[in-house]
Write a protein that holds these residues in place. Structure first.
Motif, PDB file in Angstrom:
ATOM      1  N   UNK A   1       0.844  -1.199   0.000  1.00  0.00           N
ATOM      2  CA  UNK A   1       0.000   0.000   0.000  1.00  0.00           C
ATOM      3  C   UNK A   1       0.876   1.245   0.000  1.00  0.00           C
ATOM      4  N   UNK A   2       0.261   2.386  -0.281  1.00  0.00           N
ATOM      5  CA  UNK A   2       0.994   3.653  -0.377  1.00  0.00           C
ATOM      6  C   UNK A   2       2.173   3.504  -1.339  1.00  0.00           C
ATOM      7  N   UNK A   3       1.892   2.937  -2.494  1.00  0.00           N
ATOM      8  CA  UNK A   3       2.947   2.591  -3.454  1.00  0.00           C
ATOM      9  C   UNK A   3       3.554   3.824  -4.101  1.00  0.00           C
ATOM     10  N   UNK A   4       4.743   3.627  -4.679  1.00  0.00           N
ATOM     11  CA  UNK A   4       5.435   4.706  -5.353  1.00  0.00           C
ATOM     12  C   UNK A   4       4.978   4.870  -6.788  1.00  0.00           C
ATOM     13  N   UNK A   5       5.518   5.888  -7.433  1.00  0.00           N
ATOM     14  CA  UNK A   5       5.215   6.145  -8.840  1.00  0.00           C
ATOM     15  C   UNK A   5       5.963   5.147  -9.717  1.00  0.00           C
ATOM     16  N   UNK A   6       5.520   5.017 -10.936  1.00  0.00           N
ATOM     17  CA  UNK A   6       6.162   4.074 -11.853  1.00  0.00           C
ATOM     18  C   UNK A   6       7.596   4.521 -12.150  1.00  0.00           C
ATOM     19  N   UNK A   7       8.455   3.538 -12.416  1.00  0.00           N
ATOM     20  CA  UNK A   7       9.857   3.831 -12.664  1.00  0.00           C
ATOM     21  C   UNK A   7      10.450   2.819 -13.637  1.00  0.00           C
TER      22      UNK A   7
ATOM     23  N   UNK B   1       9.829  -2.054  -8.006  1.00  0.00           N
ATOM     24  CA  UNK B   1       9.101  -3.176  -7.416  1.00  0.00           C
ATOM     25  C   UNK B   1       7.696  -3.246  -8.008  1.00  0.00           C
ATOM     26  N   UNK B   2       7.202  -4.455  -8.176  1.00  0.00           N
ATOM     27  CA  UNK B   2       5.839  -4.652  -8.661  1.00  0.00           C
ATOM     28  C   UNK B   2       4.950  -5.046  -7.485  1.00  0.00           C
ATOM     29  N   UNK B   3       3.850  -4.336  -7.324  1.00  0.00           N
ATOM     30  CA  UNK B   3       2.883  -4.625  -6.269  1.00  0.00           C
ATOM     31  C   UNK B   3       1.611  -5.139  -6.944  1.00  0.00           C
ATOM     32  N   UNK B   4       1.484  -6.454  -7.105  1.00  0.00           N
ATOM     33  CA  UNK B   4       0.379  -7.061  -7.872  1.00  0.00           C
ATOM     34  C   UNK B   4      -1.014  -6.662  -7.398  1.00  0.00           C
ATOM     35  N   UNK B   5      -1.162  -6.354  -6.123  1.00  0.00           N
ATOM     36  CA  UNK B   5      -2.476  -5.948  -5.625  1.00  0.00           C
ATOM     37  C   UNK B   5      -2.867  -4.549  -6.091  1.00  0.00           C
ATOM     38  N   UNK B   6      -1.865  -3.822  -6.621  1.00  0.00           N
ATOM     39  CA  UNK B   6      -2.125  -2.467  -7.134  1.00  0.00           C
ATOM     40  C   UNK B   6      -2.169  -2.486  -8.654  1.00  0.00           C
ATOM     41  N   UNK B   7      -1.087  -2.934  -9.280  1.00  0.00           N
ATOM     42  CA  UNK B   7      -1.021  -3.145 -10.726  1.00  0.00           C
ATOM     43  C   UNK B   7       0.247  -3.942 -11.031  1.00  0.00           C
ATOM     44  N   UNK B   8       0.589  -4.086 -12.308  1.00  0.00           N
ATOM     45  CA  UNK B   8       1.760  -4.885 -12.690  1.00  0.00           C
ATOM     46  C   UNK B   8       2.896  -4.031 -13.238  1.00  0.00           C
ATOM     47  N   UNK B   9       2.963  -2.793 -12.810  1.00  0.00           N
ATOM     48  CA  UNK B   9       4.005  -1.891 -13.271  1.00  0.00           C
ATOM     49  C   UNK B   9       5.093  -1.749 -12.209  1.00  0.00           C
ATOM     50  N   UNK B  10       6.372  -1.703 -12.623  1.00  0.00           N
ATOM     51  CA  UNK B  10       7.446  -1.484 -11.644  1.00  0.00           C
ATOM     52  C   UNK B  10       7.344  -0.079 -11.052  1.00  0.00           C
ATOM     53  N   UNK B  11       7.447   0.005  -9.730  1.00  0.00           N
ATOM     54  CA  UNK B  11       7.259   1.276  -9.048  1.00  0.00           C
ATOM     55  C   UNK B  11       8.369   1.529  -8.026  1.00  0.00           C
ATOM     56  N   UNK B  12       8.557   2.804  -7.713  1.00  0.00           N
ATOM     57  CA  UNK B  12       9.498   3.159  -6.661  1.00  0.00           C
ATOM     58  C   UNK B  12       9.027   2.543  -5.337  1.00  0.00           C
ATOM     59  N   UNK B  13       9.936   1.933  -4.579  1.00  0.00           N
ATOM     60  CA  UNK B  13       9.560   1.450  -3.246  1.00  0.00           C
ATOM     61  C   UNK B  13       9.547   2.632  -2.272  1.00  0.00           C
ATOM     62  N   UNK B  14       8.595   3.535  -2.469  1.00  0.00           N
ATOM     63  CA  UNK B  14       8.546   4.774  -1.685  1.00  0.00           C
ATOM     64  C   UNK B  14       8.400   4.495  -0.195  1.00  0.00           C
TER      65      UNK B  14
ATOM     66  N   UNK C   1       5.998   9.114  -4.472  1.00  0.00           N
ATOM     67  CA  UNK C   1       4.847   8.340  -4.000  1.00  0.00           C
ATOM     68  C   UNK C   1       3.595   8.656  -4.820  1.00  0.00           C
ATOM     69  N   UNK C   2       2.830   7.631  -5.140  1.00  0.00           N
ATOM     70  CA  UNK C   2       1.576   7.805  -5.872  1.00  0.00           C
ATOM     71  C   UNK C   2       0.570   8.487  -4.945  1.00  0.00           C
ATOM     72  N   UNK C   3      -0.104   9.537  -5.414  1.00  0.00           N
ATOM     73  CA  UNK C   3      -1.092  10.195  -4.546  1.00  0.00           C
ATOM     74  C   UNK C   3      -2.271   9.266  -4.264  1.00  0.00           C
ATOM     75  N   UNK C   4      -2.964   9.510  -3.168  1.00  0.00           N
ATOM     76  CA  UNK C   4      -4.117   8.680  -2.819  1.00  0.00           C
ATOM     77  C   UNK C   4      -5.162   8.749  -3.936  1.00  0.00           C
ATOM     78  N   UNK C   5      -5.619   7.577  -4.359  1.00  0.00           N
ATOM     79  CA  UNK C   5      -6.520   7.485  -5.511  1.00  0.00           C
ATOM     80  C   UNK C   5      -7.773   8.325  -5.341  1.00  0.00           C
TER      81      UNK C   5
END
Length: 275
Positions: free
Chosen positions: A162-168, A174-187, A236-240
């Motif tokens: 949760x509270x995932x980072x922006x795509x990178x 890191x990929x967080x499958x519960x969010x999506x399948x894109x590599x993201x910053x481990x914010x 960090x990705x802003x709250x949806x």
């Protein structure tokens, strides 16, 4: 040959990313019918270790030592109530306005650091006033030990995905499958490092300086944490549910900017009083 080499590179990169796919069970273990979650454990360990550190390392006055045990109840109340109300007011007001009963479903998640901070300040103020002791003595102790809890909390955020980072496109995405399948910053890990480890070191360096003045750590915490949080928010990705207030200004960034200004004003006021 070139095509084969290109395919191997793509496959290797894909395999590399798969190694950084985060799939953890948010439930640490089950005790009878009760699920004990990593996030709950982060609060428990953060509070207990912080409390122990204050009592064994920081507090030298026996009177303060005795009172600190009683203050712990106030702190926990401030964290839970303040954190929950902060999340509702700052991050998801419309949802809880339409689902009032959900306000009490804390186990579903939804806590705000800034709300918890306000809760701690208010409850510590009330406790200090009751016992006629300078509130900054206790707020200093909390400021020095708080990074311990923040560190564990951010690790729990990472485990929960949760509270995932922006795509990178960086190799440490890191990929967080519960969010999506894109590599993201481990914010979450960036925050664990800055707001946990680095902040803890800085707070202790300030506190153990010669001729330390009460209140310095309290005000410095507002400024330094605020700056670290602002930096982290860029990754960090802003709250949806709310997105950006004004891009790239997120709610967490706005609240942290207010923290920094509050800390600067308080330190300036403290210096003027002492001079």
């Amino acid at each position: 040959f070139r095509h084969t080499k290109f395919i191997k590179i793509i496959y290797s990169y894909y395999y590399f990313l798969k190694m950084f796919t985060i799939i953890f069970d948010p439930v640490a273990f089950t005790f009878f019918a009760f699920e004990i979650r990593w996030y709950s454990l982060s609060y428990i360990f953060g509070i207990l270790i912080g409390w122990s550190y204050c009592k064994k390392i920081l507090i030298k006055d026996n009177n303060i030592l005795k009172l600190f045990d009683d203050l712990l109840t106030y702190i926990i109340f401030g964290i839970v109530v303040g954190g929950r109300l902060g999340y509702i007011l700052f991050y998801n007001f419309e949802y809880y306005l339409n689902n009032l009963y959900k306000i009490f479903f804390i186990w579903e998640g939804g806590m705000s650091f800034h709300g918890g901070l306000v809760g701690i300040i208010l409850t510590t103020y009330l406790f200090s006033k009751k016992h006629k002791i300078n509130k900054n003595i206790f707020l200093d102790l909390i400021s020095i030990s708080a990074p311990i809890g923040i560190f564990f909390g951010r690790l729990a955020n990472f485990i929960n995905g949760e509270l995932v980072g922006k795509t990178t496109n960086s190799s440490w995405g890191f990929i967080f499958p519960n969010f999506d399948n894109l590599p993201r910053h481990p914010s979450q890990l960036y925050e664990a490092f800055l707001e946990g480890i680095v902040l803890f070191v800085l707070m202790n360096l300030i506190f153990f300086k010669k001729n330390y003045k009460i209140g310095t750590c309290s005000f410095a915490f507002l400024i330094i944490y605020g700056i670290f949080r602002i930096v982290s928010e860029f990754f960090r990705e802003p709250d949806i549910q709310i997105g950006y207030i004004i891009e790239p200004l997120s709610m967490g960034m706005l609240l942290s900017i207010l923290m920094v200004f509050a800390g600067l004003i308080l330190i300036n006021k403290k210096n003027e009083t002492e001079n």
